[in-house]
Write a protein that holds these residues in place. Structure first.
Motif, mmCIF file in Angstrom:
data_model
loop_
_atom_site.group_PDB
_atom_site.id
_atom_site.type_symbol
_atom_site.label_atom_id
_atom_site.label_comp_id
_atom_site.label_asym_id
_atom_site.label_seq_id
_atom_site.Cartn_x
_atom_site.Cartn_y
_atom_site.Cartn_z
ATOM 1 N N GLN A 30 54.537 23.921 24.112
ATOM 2 C CA GLN A 30 55.734 24.534 23.534
ATOM 3 C C GLN A 30 56.573 25.181 24.634
ATOM 4 O O GLN A 30 57.807 25.097 24.628
ATOM 5 C CB GLN A 30 55.342 25.580 22.479
ATOM 6 C CG GLN A 30 54.681 25.011 21.241
ATOM 7 C CD GLN A 30 55.685 24.444 20.235
ATOM 8 O OE1 GLN A 30 56.775 24.035 20.614
ATOM 9 N NE2 GLN A 30 55.305 24.396 18.966
ATOM 10 N N PHE A 77 58.354 22.400 26.617
ATOM 11 C CA PHE A 77 59.528 21.883 25.916
ATOM 12 C C PHE A 77 60.705 22.862 26.013
ATOM 13 O O PHE A 77 61.850 22.454 26.228
ATOM 14 C CB PHE A 77 59.197 21.607 24.449
ATOM 15 C CG PHE A 77 58.260 20.452 24.247
ATOM 16 C CD1 PHE A 77 58.424 19.264 24.940
ATOM 17 C CD2 PHE A 77 57.192 20.540 23.363
ATOM 18 C CE1 PHE A 77 57.571 18.193 24.760
ATOM 19 C CE2 PHE A 77 56.328 19.471 23.169
ATOM 20 C CZ PHE A 77 56.512 18.297 23.873
ATOM 21 N N ARG A 78 60.429 24.165 25.856
ATOM 22 C CA ARG A 78 61.495 25.163 25.948
ATOM 23 C C ARG A 78 62.108 25.166 27.350
ATOM 24 O O ARG A 78 63.330 25.189 27.505
ATOM 25 C CB ARG A 78 60.947 26.557 25.610
ATOM 26 C CG ARG A 78 60.724 26.811 24.138
ATOM 27 C CD ARG A 78 60.532 28.296 23.868
ATOM 28 N NE ARG A 78 59.382 28.837 24.587
ATOM 29 C CZ ARG A 78 58.143 28.879 24.102
ATOM 30 N NH1 ARG A 78 57.891 28.396 22.885
ATOM 31 N NH2 ARG A 78 57.160 29.393 24.806
ATOM 32 N N SER A 137 62.105 22.777 29.544
ATOM 33 C CA SER A 137 62.812 21.520 29.786
ATOM 34 C C SER A 137 64.216 21.561 29.202
ATOM 35 O O SER A 137 65.181 21.118 29.839
ATOM 36 C CB SER A 137 62.026 20.351 29.192
ATOM 37 O OG SER A 137 60.747 20.257 29.767
ATOM 38 N N ARG A 138 64.339 22.086 27.993
ATOM 39 C CA ARG A 138 65.663 22.204 27.366
ATOM 40 C C ARG A 138 66.569 23.109 28.198
ATOM 41 O O ARG A 138 67.753 22.807 28.410
ATOM 42 C CB ARG A 138 65.537 22.745 25.939
ATOM 43 C CG ARG A 138 64.930 21.753 24.952
ATOM 44 C CD ARG A 138 65.132 22.232 23.519
ATOM 45 N NE ARG A 138 64.408 23.475 23.253
ATOM 46 C CZ ARG A 138 63.169 23.525 22.775
ATOM 47 N NH1 ARG A 138 62.497 22.413 22.519
ATOM 48 N NH2 ARG A 138 62.596 24.697 22.539
ATOM 49 N N ILE A 171 54.220 15.852 30.797
ATOM 50 C CA ILE A 171 55.216 16.065 29.753
ATOM 51 C C ILE A 171 56.507 16.631 30.352
ATOM 52 O O ILE A 171 57.613 16.249 29.951
ATOM 53 C CB ILE A 171 54.669 17.003 28.662
ATOM 54 C CG1 ILE A 171 53.487 16.348 27.939
ATOM 55 C CG2 ILE A 171 55.760 17.384 27.670
ATOM 56 C CD1 ILE A 171 53.846 15.077 27.197
ATOM 57 N N GLU A 207 60.181 14.923 29.966
ATOM 58 C CA GLU A 207 61.305 15.631 29.365
ATOM 59 C C GLU A 207 62.501 15.724 30.316
ATOM 60 O O GLU A 207 63.655 15.726 29.877
ATOM 61 C CB GLU A 207 60.872 17.049 28.958
ATOM 62 C CG GLU A 207 59.935 17.094 27.771
ATOM 63 C CD GLU A 207 60.638 16.691 26.495
ATOM 64 O OE1 GLU A 207 61.645 17.318 26.129
ATOM 65 O OE2 GLU A 207 60.187 15.724 25.859
ATOM 66 N N ARG A 260 52.840 15.130 20.488
ATOM 67 C CA ARG A 260 54.192 15.354 19.966
ATOM 68 C C ARG A 260 54.186 15.346 18.432
ATOM 69 O O ARG A 260 54.835 16.181 17.790
ATOM 70 C CB ARG A 260 55.158 14.297 20.485
ATOM 71 C CG ARG A 260 55.567 14.473 21.945
ATOM 72 C CD ARG A 260 56.555 13.385 22.360
ATOM 73 N NE ARG A 260 56.890 13.458 23.758
ATOM 74 C CZ ARG A 260 57.866 14.214 24.264
ATOM 75 N NH1 ARG A 260 58.589 14.973 23.450
ATOM 76 N NH2 ARG A 260 58.122 14.222 25.556
#
Length: 280
Positions: free
Chosen positions: A68, A71-72, A74-75, A148, A152, A270
């Protein structure tokens, strides 16, 4: 235009020393510190800017043992950067070995007692914790979290005219590869090109606590490097540093299988995270 460099695990140890050396090589870099502890990263940022005021140093908070968080981060990175020129996948952990008391006492009264004390075989155990994602902590931190992350960040890494340089230093291995668009296409189920080359990066396990080879790799062209070779730091008897090469003890078929397993695991994780977020 400033070169943009991302370093994971940049707030201490080899990662911090690497950041200092990179700024010595190019004091106008945009250096992004990808760290788990933001307060430590802030202190490191201030120290780096104090010595190299022309540099641009930013921070992104990321814990590669928590998808998590990956992903944060990467954004956030995709919002900040149009491209990343170099990515050092440096963050890594190793569990502390523990003495196996039961094995010690049973070994004392066996025929293997001499072998046991001469090799320590069976005496030491390492307990690997399970993360919130259901994976072993060392695997997720040293390999899968980084895998990951670069999946991303594909839009920032893939450029037909000048692909980014991916330097995999997790598990203390320093080597560099050309991170190609075709590798990302393969991971998305399109025409395969060179996934084995990419998977070899993920299988690198050379122990190397020096960072001279990492700085050396910063200046090399990717086409001049062999993806099946480890690039290691070494020192002569007179104290001079140099980079030595060592062929990896693996074959491309094994690398390809490992890469495919990572892709399958990525799909599963995912889907699990998406289901969990939907339920919450």
């Amino acid at each position: 235009m400033r070169k943009a460099v991302l370093v994971t695990g940049a707030s201490s140890g080899v990662g911090l020393a690497l950041c200092k050396r990179l700024l010595e090589e190019d004091h106008e870099l945009h250096l992004c510190l990808a760290c788990r502890n933001r307060s430590k990263a802030e202190a490191v940022r201030e120290a780096l800017l104090a010595s190299r005021p022309l540099a641009e140093v930013s921070i992104v908070q990321v814990d590669v043992s928590d998808l998590q968080s990956v992903f944060r981060a990467s954004r956030e990175l995709k919002q900040r950067f149009q491209r990343l020129d170099y990515v050092y996948l440096n963050a890594g952990i190793m569990p502390n070995p523990q003495l196996n008391i039961k094995a010690l006492f049973s070994g004392l009264f066996s025929r293997k007692v001499i072998h046991m004390f001469s090799t320590a075989e069976g005496l030491l155990t390492q307990e690997d914790q399970i993360t919130a994602d259901g994976l072993q902590e060392v695997f997720e931190t040293n390999v899968f979290g980084h895998f990951i992350l670069i999946q991303e960040l594909a839009p920032l890494l893939c450029h037909s005219d000048s692909p980014s340089q991916l330097i995999w230093t997790s598990s203390r291995n320093a080597r560099k590869s050309n991170f190609c668009l075709e590798d990302i296409q393969h991971s998305r189920g399109q025409e395969p090109y060179s996934s084995s080359k990419y998977a070899v990066d993920l299988l690198s396990v050379a122990v190397n606590r020096n960072f001279n080879s990492r700085v050396w790799l910063f200046h090399q062209k990717p086409e001049s490097l062999n993806p099946l070779t480890k690039y290691l730091s070494a020192t002569t008897g007179f104290g001079s540093n140099y980079v030595m090469t060592q062929k990896m003890d693996l074959d491309e078929d094994t690398a390809e299988k490992f890469y495919q397993n990572l892709l399958e695991l990525e799909k599963h994780v995912r889907a699990t995270i998406q289901k969990r977020n939907h339920q919450s």
